[in-house]
Design an enzyme around this catalytic site. Structure first.
Site, short mmCIF file in Angstrom:
data_model
loop_
_atom_site.label_atom_id
_atom_site.label_comp_id
_atom_site.label_asym_id
_atom_site.label_seq_id
_atom_site.Cartn_x
_atom_site.Cartn_y
_atom_site.Cartn_z
N ARG A 127 3.39 58.43 -39.55
CA ARG A 127 4.27 59.28 -40.38
C ARG A 127 5.66 58.67 -40.57
O ARG A 127 6.64 59.37 -40.76
CB ARG A 127 4.41 60.68 -39.78
N LYS A 149 12.72 51.64 -52.52
CA LYS A 149 11.45 51.87 -53.22
C LYS A 149 10.40 50.97 -52.61
O LYS A 149 10.62 49.77 -52.45
CB LYS A 149 11.60 51.50 -54.69
N GLU A 191 17.44 38.56 -62.84
CA GLU A 191 18.01 39.83 -62.38
C GLU A 191 19.50 39.68 -62.09
O GLU A 191 20.28 40.60 -62.31
CB GLU A 191 17.28 40.33 -61.13
N LYS A 240 23.77 46.90 -57.00
CA LYS A 240 22.58 47.72 -56.82
C LYS A 240 22.85 48.79 -55.75
O LYS A 240 22.48 49.96 -55.92
CB LYS A 240 21.36 46.87 -56.45
N GLU A 250 16.99 58.18 -58.86
CA GLU A 250 16.83 57.99 -60.28
C GLU A 250 17.11 59.20 -61.14
O GLU A 250 16.22 59.74 -61.79
CB GLU A 250 15.42 57.46 -60.59
N ARG A 254 21.00 55.26 -62.08
CA ARG A 254 20.09 54.23 -61.59
C ARG A 254 19.35 53.57 -62.75
O ARG A 254 18.93 52.42 -62.68
CB ARG A 254 19.10 54.81 -60.58
N ASN A 258 18.07 49.02 -65.37
CA ASN A 258 16.99 48.59 -66.23
C ASN A 258 17.45 47.94 -67.53
O ASN A 258 16.70 47.87 -68.49
CB ASN A 258 16.08 49.78 -66.57
N HIS A 261 15.07 45.79 -69.44
CA HIS A 261 13.74 46.10 -68.92
C HIS A 261 12.86 46.88 -69.90
O HIS A 261 11.64 46.80 -69.82
CB HIS A 261 13.84 46.87 -67.61
N HIS A 265 9.79 44.79 -69.98
CA HIS A 265 8.54 45.27 -69.38
C HIS A 265 7.40 45.23 -70.37
O HIS A 265 6.25 44.91 -70.02
CB HIS A 265 8.71 46.71 -68.87
N HIS A 277 8.41 38.27 -63.99
CA HIS A 277 9.24 39.42 -64.32
C HIS A 277 10.63 39.00 -64.82
O HIS A 277 11.09 39.43 -65.88
CB HIS A 277 9.35 40.32 -63.09
#
Ligand SMILES: NC(=O)c1ccc[n+]([C@@H]2O[C@H](COP(=O)([O-])OP(=O)(O)OC[C@H]3O[C@@H](n4cnc5c(N)ncnc54)[C@H](O)[C@@H]3O)[C@@H](O)[C@H]2O)c1
Ligand SMILES: [Zn+2]
Length: 1605
Positions: A127, A149, A191, A240, A250, A254, A258, A261, A265, A277
């Site tokens: 957990r 994340k 990035e 960041k 988000e 946040r 992007n 992106h 993407h 990427h």
């Protein structure tokens, strides 16, 4: 560890991000003191483990063991594929098996994959346990490790299953990056640039100004930039952390992370995994910045800075970037705007259908602190490669005041002057374009330093005072003409000795002249060499220790004023004062020369021109840089808005150009627009134009020599003026980006405007606006910005939308032109995706087989007497080209005979002329010829180089060879030719290697030992040669997807027979039988008695002669289960290349890209692949060590012993078939992986590998051969579907232990349920005597297939329908033969749901087969194989008779149902004329109409319609034998004729027709009995039903046996 090396960054209120250089020991201490855990478990991947695990593990163990805590480590394979459920479970199992508890601390040592995966494990283990991130990739340092994340990928998508789980600590140590591969580093830079671009102007400037240093750090060449790298990482990480802190889960802020992106993407979704990427978001950033620009938010200069920065780090800026093409091999062509929009619909940031994009308002500045709503139309406009210009309504008249981008000419000159000058110089209003960027990059190479100020609006150059350095690599100048000319002189100022500078450019640049400039400089003592063909770039400038000499320099200036400016600007730094004398009567573009002189004066140097001469004096001195230099607007660019005023009747003021301008084009308003009817007013710095009412412009006659670039603008106005305009003085425009005069004439014509070229200009007939048309396929821009911009002006008054293709070409001088047109000048534009039509076009090219053969000319070389002329003529006829003998050509061109020429001019001169003529003929006829050369063409270096060059460009140079003894024998018999002065064998010995090195192909004329001289022998050679030509010359698309069974994925297994004979002569008698059911034959070269070329090529020829099956050419080495010495790599590749040259359909290459000498091997392999032509490469790997693993998840042995220090990581690396597969993939058309089975499960692992692992890699699909060796691996041969190597019981021995026959394999496959048994039927009546059951059941039995064929006799179609429908329902129906009376019934009563083209044309179905519809449900399709039986029988026999010059005529006797199939077959074969005779003439006429045939009224006249003697016939008899008895065939065959007769009647075997043919006097007829056709059509059915090649010899044998019963 000194604390001062450490920087702490707060995130979510804690200082848990720790940055420092070389801090592993700090990490160890800090971890143990902050996280009190019983176990620390490092999770890493194999790549990272190799470099970094040991150190961390040791240090950590030291700290932990002191406190009685333990350290574990777990290494997984590298790569995104590991971010999956399986691996997560594996890690958990590992932790559990090691009794880890809730107080375990996981250390994620690696890139984003390790971080995400370990983080997720930590999030759920017990957990949740603590996790520490130690990122080792740049991407992980600045992005993935921060924010909490965590996730894994599932088949449904990336990062779908995961959790937020904040790490306790994040340690960022740039030293880890020194081992990171460069492309991975740059991926992270994507990035980094992103973060700076939306957040930090300072960091962005740091990135811009330290490109070389940062790249040197990335390449691990220098540590100089270590601090800068740490700084930028810190900056990005900080950003960041800040964003995450202010919006952990988000909400809005946040989302700004992007940037780039949304579009990035979408691109990534199509191009991953080949594009990374960071690379995809790089493209995304540029597109998104352009969106900001088109919304009027972002300035052009900022877009330019962003894209240039991205480009400088080797990242792509658009999907058309060469980088993308190189990596994706053209896959980017599949990216359409529609597809991108479709993918973007699913973006997480969207609100409903509204797309959201992060918009920046400047470098380092966000427009909103959240993604901004952007309309689809705006996105589409930016993404589209082309656009449509809408007409401006007549009522729309604007009054606008605007600025225009800076002058390119002045910008480039200012850059050169400031760089050469003394002191700093701030350039304002500099044009930021591709051209100036090229110049800036080049100057940086030469050691010039500069930086940006005023938020990118100004550029500060630190002058070098003429001290330049030698660039470290060649300087690439793209298509930038100005830069190339100016820099040529500048580079002569480099004074270091013993080095040189190379200037190069793109293809177009390599055609643009630079000769006069180079010659003038060389005359002045420079040493500049042309490295290419033309007097153009590339050039190499040698530095000899001193600068340009100076003194008098003479220069021809009639092509380009840039030469003059080039010398003028560099001249002050020459060793002596320069006197520049321009020679020739015509100096072009004097205004540009004047501009240079004026600007030199502004930088402190006065040039004097001798009055009324073209002689200039330049003192030896230094430029003094002004503190600030303001660059005026580009006068040519200004012509477009002014022309907008003229053509629409609006009023436009350009604010930054006026009467004071340095530029000739500034007179456009007064000298062109005013006379055309505009009202013009000018101040020193502004120009205003008011156009007349629409359609009221007047034609003019004007010399535009002083403003040549503006002629395009004038031309489009003239197109709608009243009267005819003549523009002269612009001849230099022919050598600009394209031939502009020609281009304007061509494009104007598309609008319906007449124009023509003048010697130095253009003439345009004005056309009323109402009659203008929009060009059907749009305006082609020739990659020329001026063409695009001028036609956008004309388009404003065209009644319909006008498509402008290649809209991006305006980037050269006015990147935001389209935005200006739309936002400032209020013209509506619509994006248009031309790539969609291009895609369609591509599709078409592949599908419609336009040309059967490649059209490039074929050159034939070889010894005299080998048969070049006769084989050449034969080849020419076969591939549809014209034959030319070089001797004839020589005589014709030089108007002499060779016999006369040689005694008078000598051999040497003859060879020179011969070579010149060969070069000429192939240059003039790159297509459509077969050229036969004299045997001596290879005697000279010149001749050889022409041939080699032709071959290297993909041309076919075909070497004809034959046993030299035969040639000697043949030549000694022939007395008509002059004899060789030398012994023929000696000549051959000398020329042999030359022939070999010059040729791309070799055809060996094989002579069967048993057969003596004569026609029969030559026929076989021709048949071999046809097959050879058909293969090597076929249009590649024909073979693209050709694999066994002609399908990409075989419907059933395919096989090849391994031939293990030392000499294939021994195999000839059994070849047909042994290969039944096989799709190819493997020639094991390593097992032959001898591996000499001469021996091997004869073996290839034997196989080609005695079997129709394709040949697999294999040289198996000792280490991989063969006998060829593995050390002889070069010889092996020589043999493989010969395999290709000799026309083998497949060549097996053992690809080894990691072993010894890997570079050399890769090189050899690449060369081989490059030369393969239509040959397919089987890239193979045989694991004889028996250790390779099919399961990619198997993990290396684990070090669980905390007391044991250090691990040998090299031993940990496992051999995985997945990695081998990826290694082989780039080289092979087919991938062959052979492993070893130690236990039965290894076979299932293999099966999973093929069926699941490979598809999950998401790579391009290629057929795979995968098997396990060894006894227990046998079953894998039954599991393998594609090209299973097989043996046959009649072969003396097996090629490998465990090898099976086809029959054995199919029996196993049936037993384990891989081949469901099917039933096949014959429908019709009466059918009791049919041979079909024999044909098919024999075939099934011999191949070991579980199917059954049976008679199902009935006259009722309802019976047929029921059997078929029931069989489809229960899945047992496999197919059926159909005969009278059902051949039409099955169509009429809907028993078939689909009919093939052939069956449609013939109007009858004889074969039913089961296919799948679009939803995968079975449907019944009807085909007709009767015609194929006829076609096969004719084709098999006609070769022997049909000569190149023959007229080929088809004759059909009868006009019933079978006759239709016969007509169709003959047309398919390609008869030149088709004749039909039938007793009832009207029926013949009906048929003739359908098939384009002629009716012959009398049977006896069928063979008499042609008067020539060289006619060859193909006759098909379709009249039943009983009806033939009263037909008179004697008359039919009465004269000396030849051809093939196919009899369709088969009872009795010999019919009156056949008997008459045999009895005919003097004629040559090849006859075929009805039973042969029957067998052939049956074999075709068999192929359709089973997807397999039937065992023909066994079937024929059975049928003939039954016949005699
Ligand atoms: N969690 C997040 O917020 C977040 C953000 C961005 C990306 N990601 C994820 O990150 C992953 C991509 O991360 P990545 O680019 O670091 O890929 P990666 O982890 O696969 O590393 C790239 C390659 O470099 C090798 N490597 C790593 N460090 C090395 C070193 N120091 N020396 C030599 N080789 C080294 C790895 O073995 C691997 O082959 C993706 O799965 C992506 O979804 C996550
Ligand atoms: Zn990203």
């Amino acid at each position: 560890m000194a604390e001062n090396n450490i920087t702490k960054i707060p995130i979510l209120g804690k200082e848990s991000i720790i940055v420092g250089n070389n801090i592993t020991d700090y990490i160890a201490k800090d971890v143990v003191s902050t996280v009190k855990a019983s176990t620390y478990c490092i999770i890493t991947d194999e790549n990272v483990a190799m470099y970094h695990l040991e150190n961390l593990e040791n240090l950590l163990t030291k700290e932990a063991s002191a406190l009685g805590r333990r350290v574990l480590s777990y290494t997984i394979p590298a790569g995104e594929l590991q971010k999956c459920r399986d691996t997560k479970a594996e890690i958990e199992d590992y932790l559990l098996s090691n009794k880890c508890t809730r107080d375990t601390c996981i250390l994620a040592l690696g890139g984003g994959v390790i971080g995400d995966l370990s983080g997720f494990v930590a999030a759920t283990f017990m957990r949740g346990c603590s996790v520490i991130q130690i990122p080792t990739t740049l991407l992980a340092m600045v992005d993935s490790s921060i924010g909490g994340k965590t996730a894994i990928d599932v088949p449904g998508g990336k990062n779908i299953i995961g959790a937020f789980h904040q790490p306790t600590r994040i340690f960022i140590d740039p030293q880890y990056l020194t081992t990171l591969p460069l492309r991975q580093f740059l991926n992270g830079m994507g990035e980094v640039i992103k973060t700076a671009a939306f957040w930090s102007p300072e960091d962005f400037a740091l990135l811009e100004n330290n490109v070389e240093k940062i790249l040197a750090f990335a390449r691990n060449e220098s540590q100089e930039a270590a601090n800068i790298v740490q700084k930028i990482i810190q900056g990005a990480a900080n950003t960041k952390a800040y964003v995450v802190t202010h919006d952990e889960k988000e909400g809005g802020l946040r989302g700004v992370l992007n940037f780039g992106h949304t579009i990035g993407h979408a691109i990534e979704a199509i191009l991953a995994p080949v594009m990374y990427h960071g690379e995809c978001i790089s493209m995304g950033m540029v597109y998104e910045a352009e969106i900001a620009r088109s919304m009027g938010i972002l300035k052009d200069a900022a877009v330019g800075r962003l894209s240039r920065c991205i480009q400088a780090y080797g990242l792509p800026i658009s999907i058309n970037d060469p980088l993308v093409d190189r990596n994706t091999h053209g896959k980017q062509k599949e990216i359409t705007v529609d597809r991108l929009m479709e993918i973007m619909k699913l973006d997480k940031k969207n609100r409903g259908t509204q797309k959201r994009i992060v918009i920046i308002s400047d470098i380092g500045k966000l427009y909103e602190e959240k993604p901004t709503n952007v309309d689809d139309e705006v996105i589409i406009n930016v993404l589209s490669p082309a656009l449509k210009v809408n007409p401006v309504p007549e009522s729309q008249k604007e009054e606008i005041s605007m600025k225009v981008p800076g002058s390119k000419s002045i910008s480039n000159r200012a850059l050169i002057l400031a760089s050469l000058g003394q002191g700093k110089c701030k350039l304002q209003g500099l044009l930021l374009s591709d051209d100036t960027q090229v110049m800036l990059d080049a100057l940086q190479y030469l050691g010039i330093k500069y930086f940006w100020e005023d938020n990118g609006d100004s550029l500060v150059i630190e002058g070098s005072n003429g001290q330049l350095q030698v660039p470290t690599s060649e300087i690439y100048l793209g298509n930038a003409g100005t830069a190339s000319r100016f820099l040529t002189s500048v580079c002569t100022l480099i004074s270091q000795a013993g080095s040189n500078t190379v200037l190069t450019g793109n293809a177009r640049m390599k055609e643009r002249p630079i000769g006069p400039l180079v010659e003038a400089l060389n005359f002045n003592g420079c040493d500049i060499q042309f490295l290419g063909k033309n007097k153009s770039l590339p050039i190499s400038i040698a530095h000899k220790g001193s600068k340009l000499q100076g003194g008098t320099i003479k220069l021809s200036a009639s092509v380009s004023s840039q030469y003059v400016s080039s010398i003028l600007m560099s001249a002050p730094y020459a060793q002596n004062p320069v006197t520049l004398e321009l020679v020739g009567d015509n100096v072009v573009s004097q205004p540009y020369i004047d501009m240079t002189i004026t600007m030199m004066k502004q930088f402190g140097i006065e040039v004097t021109r001798e009055t009324n001469t073209n002689i200039y004096h330049i003192p030896a001195a230094s430029y003094t840089n002004p503190e600030t230099y303001i660059i005026e607007a580009d006068a040519t660019s200004a012509t477009y808005p002014l022309a907008y005023a003229a053509i629409t009747g609006s009023k436009i003021t350009v604010e930054n150009i006026g009467s004071d301008s340095l530029q000739g084009d500034s007179e456009f308003a007064t000298k062109v627009l005013q006379p055309m009817g505009c009202i013009v007013s000018q101040t020193t710095h502004t120009t205003t134009v008011q156009g007349p009412a629409r359609g009221q412009l007047k034609a003019i006659k004007i010399d535009m020599e002083t403003m040549t670039d503006a002629f395009l603008t004038a031309t489009v106005l003239a197109a709608v003026a009243n009267g005819t305009t003549e523009i002269t003085g612009i001849s230099n425009q022919r050598v600009k980006e394209c031939n502009r005069i020609e281009a304007m004439v061509t494009e104007l014509a598309k609008f319906g405007v007449k124009a023509s070229e003048l010697e130095d200009g253009i003439k345009i007939t004005g056309t009323p606006i109402t009659s203008l048309k929009a060009p059907v396929n749009g305006v082609k821009c020739y990659d020329d910005h001026r063409i695009a911009m001028s036609f956008s002006i004309l388009s404003l008054v065209v009644p319909e939308q006008v498509l402008i293709r290649e809209k991006r070409c305006v980037e050269k001088t006015w990147p935001s032109w389209w935005d200006t047109l739309q936002n400032v000048l209020k013209v509506k534009l619509n994006g248009y995706d031309t790539s969609v039509e291009e895609l369609k076009h591509l599709d078409k090219e592949v599908k419609v087989e336009q040309k059967q053969f490649i059209d490039s000319s074929i050159i034939i070389i070889g010894m005299r007497g080998v048969g070049k002329t006769s084989m050449g003529q034969f080849a020419a006829k076969f591939v549809g080209k014209k034959f030319v003998d070089m001797d004839w050509y020589f005589e014709q061109e030089l108007k002499t005979t060779i016999k006369e020429y040689i005694p008078s001019k000598g051999w040497e001169q003859f060879r020179i002329e011969e070579t010149r003529l060969l070069k000429k003929i192939i240059e003039e006829n790159p297509n459509g010829l077969v050229i036969s050369c004299g045997g001596g063409i290879v005697e000279t270096e010149g001749g050889r180089s022409v041939l080699k060059q032709y071959a290297s460009q993909g041309g076919i140079v075909l070497h004809l060879t034959r046993n030299i003894k035969d040639i000697v024998a043949y030549l000694s018999k022939d007395e008509t030719r002059p004899s060789f002065a030398e012994d023929i064998t000696a000549v051959w010995e000398r020329r042999k290697k030359w022939f070999e090195e010059c040729s791309s192909h070799e055809f060996y004329i094989y002579k069967d030992k048993k057969i003596t001289e004569g026609r029969k022998w030559w026929i076989d050679v021709e048949i071999d040669f046809k097959r050879y030509l058909e293969f090597i010359c076929a249009n590649p698309s024909k073979y693209e997807n050709k694999f066994p069974g002609n399908v990409y994925i075989p419907p059933a297994s395919s096989y090849f027979l391994s031939l293990t004979y030392p000499d294939l002569n021994e195999a000839i008698p059994i070849l047909d039988k042994a290969s039944e059911g096989s799709d190819a034959l493997e020639l094991r070269v390593d097992l032959l008695a001898n591996q000499d070329d001469d021996y091997v090529k004869e073996q290839v020829a034997i196989l080609r002669r005695y079997s129709k099956l394709p040949i697999i050419f294999t040289v198996r080495t000792d280490g991989q289960g063969g006998r060829f010495p593995p050390t002889e790599v070069d010889r092996m590749f020589e043999l493989l290349e010969n395999g290709i040259k000799w026309g083998c359909e497949y060549v097996d290459v053992e690809v080894d890209v990691i072993g010894k000498n890997k570079e050399h091997r890769i090189e050899l392999t690449k060369n081989l692949v490059k030369r393969k032509g239509n040959c397919k490469i089987i890239a193979s790997y045989h694991d004889c060590s028996g250790t390779a693993l099919w399961d990619p998840h198997t993990v290396a042995s684990i070090n669980t012993d905390t007391t044991k220090k250090g691990t040998d990581n090299s031993q940990k690396r496992l051999l995985r078939m997945r990695d081998k597969y990826m290694e082989l993939l780039p080289y092979g058309d087919i991938i062959k992986l052979i492993g070893f089975a130690h236990k039965l499960q290894d076979n299932f692992a293999l099966y999973t590998f093929v069926k699941e692992i490979i598809p999950s890699l998401g790579l391009q699909y290629k057929p795979v051969i995968a098997m396990n060796m060894g006894q227990i691996g046998q079953i894998s041969r039954a599991l393998n579907e594609f090209f299973t190597p097989v043996t046959h019981p009649i072969l003396p021995f097996k090629a490998a232990p465990g090898q099976l026959s086809i029959q054995e394999i199919n029996k196993i496959r049936s037993c384990i349920g891989l081949i469901p048994p099917k039933k096949y039927y014959l429908f019709g009546s009466p059918i009791a005597y049919s041979q079909s059951p024999t044909i098919h059941n024999t075939g099934f039995e011999v191949l070991g297939l579980p199917h059954k064929y049976e008679l199902s006799e009935s006259e009722e179609w309802t019976h047929v329908k029921k059997v078929v429908e029931d069989g489809i329902k229960d899945g047992s129906f496999g197919g059926a033969s159909v005969t009278i009376p059902h051949k039409q019934n099955v169509i009429e009563h809907g028993i078939v749901q689909k009919v093939t083209d052939a069956a449609k044309a013939i109007g009858a179905v004889n074969t039913l087969m089961v296919e799948k519809d679009e939803e995968g449900n079975p449907i019944v399709a009807g085909d007709n194989t009767d015609y194929l039986g006829i076609k096969r029988c004719i084709e098999d026999r006609i070769n022997k008779l049909l000569k190149p010059k023959d007229k080929f005529i088809g004759v059909v006797v009868g006009a019933g149902g079978t006759a239709r199939a016969a007509c169709y077959a003959l047309n398919q074969i390609g008869v030149e004329k088709l004749l039909i005779w039938n007793r009832t003439q009207s029926k013949a006429e009906e048929l003739a109409k359908i098939f384009g045939a002629e009716v012959v009224p009398n049977l006896g006249d069928c063979l008499k319609t042609e008067t020539e003697s060289n006619v060859c016939y193909a006759i098909v008899g379709t009249v039943p034998a009983a009806a033939q008895t009263n037909m008179n065939f004697t008359e039919f065959f009465d004269s000396n004729k030849k051809g093939v007769i196919v009899e369709m009647a088969y009872k009795p075997r010999r019919t009156p027709l056949l008997n008459a043919a045999v009895a005919a006097k003097d004629s040559q007829w090849e006859t075929t009995e009805g039973v042969d056709v029957l067998i052939e059509q049956g074999l075709e059915q068999f192929i359709r039903w089973t997807g397999r090649i039937p065992p023909k010899s066994a079937i024929s044998e059975q049928v003939y046996n039954r016949y005699s019963e």
